[in-house]
Design an enzyme around this catalytic site. Structure first.
Site, mmCIF file in Angstrom:
data_model
loop_
_atom_site.group_PDB
_atom_site.id
_atom_site.type_symbol
_atom_site.label_atom_id
_atom_site.label_comp_id
_atom_site.label_asym_id
_atom_site.label_seq_id
_atom_site.Cartn_x
_atom_site.Cartn_y
_atom_site.Cartn_z
ATOM 1 N N SER A 42 24.284 78.846 -69.310
ATOM 2 C CA SER A 42 23.183 78.879 -70.275
ATOM 3 C C SER A 42 23.616 79.485 -71.605
ATOM 4 O O SER A 42 22.950 79.305 -72.616
ATOM 5 C CB SER A 42 21.988 79.653 -69.709
ATOM 6 O OG SER A 42 22.264 81.037 -69.659
ATOM 7 N N GLY A 97 22.753 87.024 -67.719
ATOM 8 C CA GLY A 97 23.313 87.496 -68.983
ATOM 9 C C GLY A 97 23.958 86.452 -69.872
ATOM 10 O O GLY A 97 24.702 86.795 -70.784
ATOM 11 N N GLY A 98 23.686 85.169 -69.642
ATOM 12 C CA GLY A 98 24.307 84.127 -70.464
ATOM 13 C C GLY A 98 23.989 84.249 -71.948
ATOM 14 O O GLY A 98 24.871 84.138 -72.795
ATOM 15 N N ASP A 147 14.841 92.054 -67.762
ATOM 16 C CA ASP A 147 14.741 91.181 -66.592
ATOM 17 C C ASP A 147 14.770 92.039 -65.340
ATOM 18 O O ASP A 147 15.498 93.034 -65.293
ATOM 19 C CB ASP A 147 15.901 90.177 -66.555
ATOM 20 C CG ASP A 147 15.588 88.956 -65.703
ATOM 21 O OD1 ASP A 147 15.210 89.139 -64.523
ATOM 22 O OD2 ASP A 147 15.722 87.838 -66.204
ATOM 23 N N ASP A 150 14.729 82.815 -72.720
ATOM 24 C CA ASP A 150 14.915 81.598 -71.929
ATOM 25 C C ASP A 150 14.176 81.741 -70.603
ATOM 26 O O ASP A 150 14.676 81.366 -69.546
ATOM 27 C CB ASP A 150 16.417 81.342 -71.711
ATOM 28 C CG ASP A 150 16.703 79.940 -71.188
ATOM 29 O OD1 ASP A 150 15.894 79.031 -71.444
ATOM 30 O OD2 ASP A 150 17.743 79.757 -70.520
ATOM 31 N N LYS A 176 10.086 75.198 -71.651
ATOM 32 C CA LYS A 176 10.349 74.316 -70.516
ATOM 33 C C LYS A 176 9.252 73.261 -70.486
ATOM 34 O O LYS A 176 8.062 73.583 -70.518
ATOM 35 C CB LYS A 176 10.340 75.106 -69.202
ATOM 36 C CG LYS A 176 11.200 76.355 -69.220
ATOM 37 C CD LYS A 176 12.660 76.097 -69.517
ATOM 38 C CE LYS A 176 13.436 77.417 -69.495
ATOM 39 N NZ LYS A 176 14.840 77.255 -69.816
#
Length: 194
Positions: free
Chosen positions: A27, A62-63, A79, A115, A144
């Site tokens: 991601s 963590g992307g 998160d 995200d 989304k």
């Protein structure tokens, strides 16, 4: 066939990015592509600068946080899930196991990135609160898409966001694109102009 100003100048319309092997998830390419799309390259040193403050809502593993840290930013990673250990060892990440929809920053940040997998209307309402309160200068977030009535849902979210900001007297530039690294989603960028 395409219209000038509404086409990609890249070969095949695709921005080819190389996956950084140190990043904890693929991601990470979504945020990198968003920066290429929404922030002119000659402004990266000012708008994506070392020492800036950012929040990543829905950060695990963590992307997106990886992209912020790679630019030298200090990040609040919000998160309940676990974060990549190597990323946490950077010293630039404060992981808070909290709900991204209700968390508030301790001060105004430079960037909000998000995200979170949830209804587009709920994500838009959360980002709208951040922007009306001026908790960040710029935001990148994904919506989304539902399986049906995608265009209507995105249009409704964006027009609602624009109307709310206008009503609150917040001048902003809002852009939305379906990027190559997106799947069933679109990426939105908002930059406050005051």
């Amino acid at each position: 066939m395409s219209f000038p100003g509404n086409r990609s100048e890249l070969p095949g319309g695709i921005r080819r990015l190389r996956f950084p092997h140190a990043a904890p998830s693929r991601s990470t390419l979504k945020l990198e592509e968003a920066w290429h799309e929404f922030v002119p390259r000659d402004q990266w040193d000012d708008r994506l600068a070392e020492g800036m403050q950012a929040a990543d809502l829905g950060a695990a593993p963590g992307g997106w946080t990886w992209q912020l840290v790679a630019r030298g930013m200090n990040v609040f990673a919000i998160d309940n899930g676990p974060m990549d250990k190597a990323l946490m060892a950077s010293g630039l990440v404060e992981h808070l196991r909290e709900d991204g929809f209700v968390w508030q920053p301790p001060e105004r940040l430079d960037w909000l990135v998000c995200d979170i997998v949830d209804k587009p209307s709920r994500v838009t309402a959360m980002v709208q609160r951040w922007l009306v309160q001026r908790w960040c200068r710029e935001a990148v977030f994904n919506l989304k898409l539902p399986m049906k009535r995608r265009w209507e849902e995105v249009s409704r979210c964006l027009s609602g966001l624009e109307a709310s900001l206008s009503e609150a007297g917040v001048r902003a530039e809002i852009r939305c694109r379906h990027l190559y690294h997106d799947r069933e989603e679109v990426t939105v960028h908002v930059r406050l102009l005051d």
